[in-house]
Design a protein around this motif. Structure first.
Motif, PDB file in Angstrom:
ATOM      1  N   ARG A  50     -31.028   5.439 -50.125  1.00  0.00           N
ATOM      2  CA  ARG A  50     -32.085   6.206 -50.785  1.00  0.00           C
ATOM      3  C   ARG A  50     -32.981   5.301 -51.632  1.00  0.00           C
ATOM      4  NH1 ARG A  50     -31.718  11.643 -52.045  1.00  0.00           N
ATOM      5  NH2 ARG A  50     -29.445  11.524 -52.238  1.00  0.00           N
TER       6      ARG A  50
ATOM      7  N   TYR B 251     -26.908  10.487 -39.617  1.00  0.00           N
ATOM      8  CA  TYR B 251     -27.976  11.388 -40.046  1.00  0.00           C
ATOM      9  C   TYR B 251     -27.760  11.781 -41.498  1.00  0.00           C
ATOM     10  CZ  TYR B 251     -31.214  15.343 -40.034  1.00  0.00           C
ATOM     11  OH  TYR B 251     -32.249  16.210 -40.316  1.00  0.00           O
TER      12      TYR B 251
ATOM     13  N   PRO C  31     -29.952  13.968 -43.866  1.00  0.00           N
ATOM     14  CA  PRO C  31     -31.166  14.775 -44.006  1.00  0.00           C
ATOM     15  C   PRO C  31     -31.802  14.709 -45.382  1.00  0.00           C
ATOM     16  CG  PRO C  31     -29.205  16.167 -43.809  1.00  0.00           C
ATOM     17  CD  PRO C  31     -28.784  14.770 -43.478  1.00  0.00           C
ATOM     18  N   ASP C  32     -31.007  14.442 -46.424  1.00  0.00           N
ATOM     19  CA  ASP C  32     -31.559  14.356 -47.776  1.00  0.00           C
ATOM     20  C   ASP C  32     -32.593  13.238 -47.907  1.00  0.00           C
ATOM     21  OD1 ASP C  32     -29.930  16.422 -48.468  1.00  0.00           O
ATOM     22  OD2 ASP C  32     -28.487  15.224 -49.612  1.00  0.00           O
TER      23      ASP C  32
ATOM     24  N   ARG D 219     -34.918  12.614 -45.788  1.00  0.00           N
ATOM     25  CA  ARG D 219     -36.165  13.107 -45.168  1.00  0.00           C
ATOM     26  C   ARG D 219     -36.768  12.092 -44.189  1.00  0.00           C
ATOM     27  NH1 ARG D 219     -39.968  13.443 -49.189  1.00  0.00           N
ATOM     28  NH2 ARG D 219     -38.663  12.185 -50.579  1.00  0.00           N
TER      29      ARG D 219
ATOM     30  N   SER E  86     -37.398  10.936 -38.131  1.00  0.00           N
ATOM     31  CA  SER E  86     -36.584  11.308 -36.981  1.00  0.00           C
ATOM     32  C   SER E  86     -35.205  10.677 -37.102  1.00  0.00           C
ATOM     33  CB  SER E  86     -37.276  10.850 -35.690  1.00  0.00           C
ATOM     34  OG  SER E  86     -36.687  11.414 -34.550  1.00  0.00           O
ATOM     35  N   PHE E  87     -34.275  11.177 -36.302  1.00  0.00           N
ATOM     36  CA  PHE E  87     -32.916  10.626 -36.248  1.00  0.00           C
ATOM     37  C   PHE E  87     -32.463  10.558 -34.798  1.00  0.00           C
ATOM     38  CE2 PHE E  87     -28.498  11.940 -35.453  1.00  0.00           C
ATOM     39  CZ  PHE E  87     -27.837  10.802 -35.888  1.00  0.00           C
TER      40      PHE E  87
ATOM     41  N   ASP F  82     -23.774  13.559 -32.577  1.00  0.00           N
ATOM     42  CA  ASP F  82     -23.163  14.392 -33.603  1.00  0.00           C
ATOM     43  C   ASP F  82     -21.739  13.855 -33.754  1.00  0.00           C
ATOM     44  OD1 ASP F  82     -21.603  16.378 -34.885  1.00  0.00           O
ATOM     45  OD2 ASP F  82     -23.008  17.936 -34.286  1.00  0.00           O
TER      46      ASP F  82
ATOM     47  N   THR G 130     -37.437  15.912 -35.046  1.00  0.00           N
ATOM     48  CA  THR G 130     -36.728  15.326 -36.187  1.00  0.00           C
ATOM     49  C   THR G 130     -35.315  14.897 -35.834  1.00  0.00           C
ATOM     50  OG1 THR G 130     -38.020  16.690 -37.709  1.00  0.00           O
ATOM     51  CG2 THR G 130     -36.007  15.700 -38.583  1.00  0.00           C
ATOM     52  N   VAL G 131     -34.517  15.787 -35.245  1.00  0.00           N
ATOM     53  CA  VAL G 131     -33.116  15.478 -34.954  1.00  0.00           C
ATOM     54  C   VAL G 131     -32.934  15.348 -33.447  1.00  0.00           C
ATOM     55  CG1 VAL G 131     -30.721  16.216 -35.190  1.00  0.00           C
ATOM     56  CG2 VAL G 131     -32.360  16.700 -37.019  1.00  0.00           C
TER      57      VAL G 131
ATOM     58  N   TYR H 153     -29.970  14.459 -31.020  1.00  0.00           N
ATOM     59  CA  TYR H 153     -28.573  14.141 -30.754  1.00  0.00           C
ATOM     60  C   TYR H 153     -28.439  13.614 -29.329  1.00  0.00           C
ATOM     61  CZ  TYR H 153     -26.936  16.360 -35.039  1.00  0.00           C
ATOM     62  OH  TYR H 153     -26.693  16.669 -36.356  1.00  0.00           O
TER      63      TYR H 153
END
Length: 354
Positions: free
Chosen positions: A138, A157, A159-160, A162, A165-166, A170, A332-333, A335
């Motif tokens: 961060r 991943y 998400p916090d 932001r 993309s990732f 999973d 964004t995500v 997998y």
């Protein structure tokens, strides 16, 4: 077939010069508010769809992308990531895309900080990050947000943070899947081996740790009585040291006939079994790196879970290109598939398929 709309056609419709239309299309300065509104109205009325690739070629500005990934040995997941990123660079050469790869020492916060400061000094247009712990990562991504520099997360991943993309599996679902497959063939066993890659006693990636959570969740729910014996292999272990660790383990646990590792180094135990002519032990691991593939073909590894590392490296770079140069929205995500490979289907695996 839709008729091609020329700059000349737009200029006539808007009642402005072709030069004014060109400046609006390429977001250049020195256009009055009134003229811009006329051009934008004409574009809307004509349902104009710009050729993003042609605009990118005409822009003629280098796009500098940087990757932060862990230091690694050859024949590893990260090696495949790098190959994919380099291939994307070659594919996008005409668009002046440059990719610079930086390596930090795993589980070493000062190394990660030094690495990201080097990247910031280069004033990147975009960054691919394999994150370390949340707070340390961060500290980097907050600066990127302040400077409006998009970044893609790879492997883990968060998400916090932001991200733009990732890309990655999973991890929890992957570990759960691995346990389920393993126990289809080991349900009659009382003991199994879980081989880990560690540094100073810690797992070397969040992905490996999250897979283990999924793995143990399945085992606790469905096979709580099976003993899981851990074998920790230091990331810096040599061949002879590795052999000694396996000698000790298998002599101490003669009832173990199934081994699983949640990282890309299954070949370590696979090659050991080949050298020592073990035929009654099945191994499950991750990633179609060459040494794993060789062991799969020879039979010393029974299963591999593939996650298209090469493709992940390629897509991280391409996604930044799409967002930065072509100004397109991206997912964004992302997998990656959880694919089970065996000797019988390994020849149909396409690591480079897009």
């Amino acid at each position: 077939m839709t008729q091609k709309i020329r700059i000349k056609d737009i200029a006539v419709r808007a009642g402005v010069s072709e030069g004014t239309v060109d400046r609006v299309l390429h977001e250049r300065p020195n256009v009055s508010k009134v003229a811009r509104e006329k051009v934008e109205k004409a574009l809307k009325e004509m349902d104009y769809k710009p050729n993003a690739y042609a605009s990118a070629l005409a822009y003629n500005r280098a796009c500098s992308l940087h990757m932060l990934i862990p230091e690694h040995e050859l024949e590893a997941y990260w090696d495949e990531i790098e190959e994919g990123a380099k291939r994307a660079t070659e594919t996008l050469r005409d668009f002046h895309v440059e990719v610079h790869i930086h390596h930090y020492e795993r589980l070493n916060e000062p190394s990660f900080v030094r690495c990201y400061n080097e990247v910031l000094e280069e004033k990147p247009d975009g960054v691919v990050i394999v994150p370390t712990d949340l707070d340390t990562t961060r500290s980097f991504t907050d600066i990127l947000h302040e400077r409006n520099i998009p970044f893609v997360l790879l492997d883990s991943y968060m998400p916090d943070l932001r991200p733009l993309s990732f890309f990655g599996q999973d991890s929890f679902a992957s570990g759960y899947f691995a346990a389920k497959v393993l126990m289809m063939v080991a349900s009659g066993e009382t003991e199994i081996m879980l081989m880990k890659q560690t540094k100073n006693g810690q797992l070397t990636s969040k992905q490996q740790a999250n897979r283990e959570v999924g793995f143990r969740h399945y085992m606790t729910d469905h096979f709580p009585k099976i003993a899981i014996h851990e074998l920790n292999l230091p990331i810096s272990v040599t061949g002879k040291q590795c052999d000694h660790l396996f000698d000790d383990f298998f002599s101490t646990h003669p009832q173990v006939h199934h081994c699983i590792t949640l990282n890309s180094r299954a070949y370590l135990v696979g090659e050991y079994l080949l050298k020592n002519n073990f035929r009654n032990i099945q191994v499950m691991g991750y990633d179609m790196v060459q040494r794993n593939a060789d062991c799969l073909r020879s039979g010393s590894i029974s299963f591999l879970i593939a996650q298209h590392a090469y493709l992940q490296g390629y897509l991280c770079i391409d996604t930044l290109f799409q967002a930065i140069v072509l100004k397109k929205e991206v997912t964004t995500v992302n997998y990656m598939p959880i694919e089970l490979m065996m000797k019988e289907n390994m020849d149909f695996y396409r690591r480079t398929q897009l």
